[in-house]
Scaffold this active site. Structure first.
Site, PDB file in Angstrom:
ATOM      1  N   CYS A   2       0.865  -1.174   0.000  1.00 22.20           N
ATOM      2  CA  CYS A   2       0.000   0.000   0.000  1.00 22.20           C
ATOM      3  C   CYS A   2       0.900   1.221   0.000  1.00 22.20           C
ATOM      4  O   CYS A   2       2.088   1.128   0.304  1.00 22.20           O
ATOM      5  CB  CYS A   2      -0.855   0.051   1.263  1.00 22.20           C
ATOM      6  SG  CYS A   2      -2.110  -1.223   1.339  1.00 22.20           S
ATOM      7  N   GLY A 102       1.740  -3.284   4.819  1.00 26.86           N
ATOM      8  CA  GLY A 102       2.354  -4.542   5.245  1.00 26.86           C
ATOM      9  C   GLY A 102       1.298  -5.600   5.456  1.00 26.86           C
ATOM     10  O   GLY A 102       0.176  -5.479   4.960  1.00 26.86           O
ATOM     11  N   ASP A 369      12.833  -7.818 -18.131  1.00 26.08           N
ATOM     12  CA  ASP A 369      11.695  -7.613 -17.220  1.00 26.08           C
ATOM     13  C   ASP A 369      12.221  -7.581 -15.791  1.00 26.08           C
ATOM     14  O   ASP A 369      13.297  -8.110 -15.506  1.00 26.08           O
ATOM     15  CB  ASP A 369      10.661  -8.738 -17.396  1.00 26.08           C
ATOM     16  CG  ASP A 369       9.271  -8.308 -16.927  1.00 26.08           C
ATOM     17  OD1 ASP A 369       9.145  -7.205 -16.353  1.00 26.08           O
ATOM     18  OD2 ASP A 369       8.302  -9.073 -17.136  1.00 26.08           O
TER      19      ASP A 369
END
Ligand code: SF4
Length: 487
Positions: A2, A102, A369
């Site tokens: 987040c 977390g 990538d």
């Protein structure tokens, strides 16, 4: 994963800067967004979707207050419903609001413990709400000591904020897993703390009495605050209503910073725990090139936009080949890795990338990538490159094979979804349909971080915290349920 940002600026409204700083963290979560500011009461706004959508028809004047929190949600616990969007707010004790980045690995047992005591119920499926209740419980106990009239240690008096630090210390002792937290404590200030391993990032910016805590320094850049430092693992920092900063090391630090932040998650402009994200990515590209045995077969280097861009540029420089934009990203598409389930991810890969035949046709292309997690993106990319005429496709992963689940807040909790968990190099080459596949070695990855203590559990299986099999299964089951439910 987040994005979180807390800001205090005594005497000034903070909502506009919270919004702008939040936008700089939007890459960390697009499932939902929430904000709370405080003047004499909490003013809260939250919902599913992007932060800009949340504010589309809102007047900032309706969100007064000189301190506040904003969170950009990426669901790794719970069902992804609107109820789980942070900040969570409790009116007792004191008035608390919390944002968290977390994942708690002992969420299930903490819930049971809170319920057994009979006076706290975690309403949503979010572990962040659990965390808030654990802190509230610890702070309530401090208050009970006060009210009992029993003699207290002078340093535990609320006036010097030791009650807030003691509650943070108890929370750190009780919770397991990864937690970077910022709390708003009504009429008292902002409190930030980071778990003893410092798994997820959390930094502090300051100018005079204006102080912010953020997941990434790029949010501080946007609101014009100089990066002061990262919070130490096991440390708490409290900023009172006048903007005075108080720091405490509450638990001895056992640092193990998430290496995936540098590989993929964070923005390249950010500096995390003293390391520039873009500089790390450049070193990852150099290391890949130094071990490349097929350089003389390649004609052109592409990146998978955009987190592999810095690695691809340095790779191309090292092998003396042109770096071209054969694959471009549709800026109006979300990140596929953080889409809620496999069906959504597969569909999004098709709309997320755009391919330019002019630079692909008849070429032996090297594709760089950042990682190969589920293999969905890589497989679809390779198919598209071949459709556009690529003669041969060589694939380079800037990180080692992802073989183990992440229980610390990155959506890799279901081991059966990890392409390399049951496949060797040859099988992976076949699985994604390339002519050649090269991974970064774990030793080279660690060298690129120049001695920083790391969590590399998704590559190595060495978890920095004790994680028992039952907890692993609980977390995996919960994620599998979300994927299946949303699909
Ligand atoms: S397991 Fe991997 S993604 Fe999860 S915290 Fe550790 S390094 Fe980061």
């Amino acid at each position: 994963m987040c994005g979180i940002l807390g800001l205090i600026d005594p005497g000034q409204a903070v909502v506009s800067e919270l919004y702008r700083g939040g936008l700089a963290l939007q890459h960390r979560g697009q499932d939902g967004a929430g904000l709370v500011v405080f003047d004499s009461r909490f003013h809260r706004l939250s919902g599913l979707g992007l932060l800009s959508e949340l504010f589309r028809f809102k007047d900032p004047k309706n969100y007064p207050g000189s301190l506040g929190l904003v969170q950009l949600r990426y669901a790794t616990a719970g069902e992804g419903s609107a109820e789980e969007v942070q900040p969570f707010v409790l009116s007792f004790p004191n008035g608390l609001a919390l944002i968290h980045n977390g994942n708690l690995t002992n969420d299930a047992s903490l819930r049971k413990l809170l319920e057994q005591r009979g006076y706290r119920r975690v309403n949503s499926l979010s572990d962040s709400e659990t965390l808030l209740h654990v802190y509230a419980d610890a702070l309530t106990r401090q208050r009970a000591l006060e009210l009992s009239g029993l003699p207290r240690l002078p340093e535990s008096a609320p006036e010097n904020n030791e009650d807030l630090f003691e509650a943070a210390r108890l929370t750190m002792m009780t919770c397991q897993g990864a937690f970077s937290v910022v709390m708003l404590i009504a009429d008292r200030g902002l409190l930030a703390f980071r778990d003893p391993h410092g798994i997820r990032p959390l930094c502090m910016g300051r100018q005079g009495q204006k102080v912010a805590f953020a997941s990434e320094s790029v949010a501080l850049d946007v609101i014009g605050l100089p990066l002061e430092r990262d919070l130490l693992p096991g440390e708490a920092v409290f900023v009172d209503m006048q903007g005075n900063v108080h720091c405490r090391q509450l638990i001895p630090a056992r640092p193990a910073h998430c290496v995936f932040e540098y590989i993929y998650l964070a923005r390249p402009e950010s500096v995390i725990d003293g390391h520039s994200v873009s500089a790390v990515r450049e070193r990852l590209g150099q290391c890949l090139a130094s071990r490349c045995t097929t350089a003389n077969e390649l004609q052109v280097v592409f990146d998978v936009p955009s987190s592999a861009e810095d690695a691809a540029i340095s790779f191309a420089r090292e092998v003396d080949l042109p770096y071209r934009k054969g694959i471009r990203k549709n800026p109006y598409s979300q990140r596929s890795f953080i889409a809620a389930n496999q069906a959504l991810r597969a569909g999004m890969v098709g709309t997320k990338f755009l391919f330019e035949k002019r630079v692909i046709d008849q070429q032996a292309v090297a594709v760089i990538d950042d990682s190969i997690v589920r293999g969905t993106t890589a497989r679809r990319l390779v198919e598209s490159l071949r459709q556009k005429g690529a003669w041969r496709v060589y694939f380079f992963s800037a990180s080692p094979p992802v073989r183990h689940t992440c229980v610390y807040g990155i959506d890799m909790a279901v081991s059966s979804e990890l392409a390399a968990s049951t496949r060797n190099l040859e099988e992976m080459t076949h699985e994604i349909g390339v002519d050649h596949l090269q991974y970064q070695t774990l030793a080279d990855l660690e060298d690129c971080l120049q001695g920083l203590p790391l969590c590399t559990a998704c590559f190595s299986g060495n978890y920095p915290t004790a994680v028992d099999a039952e907890e692993l299964e609980d977390i995996g089951r919960a994620r599998a349920k979300v994927s299946a439910g949303a699909a």
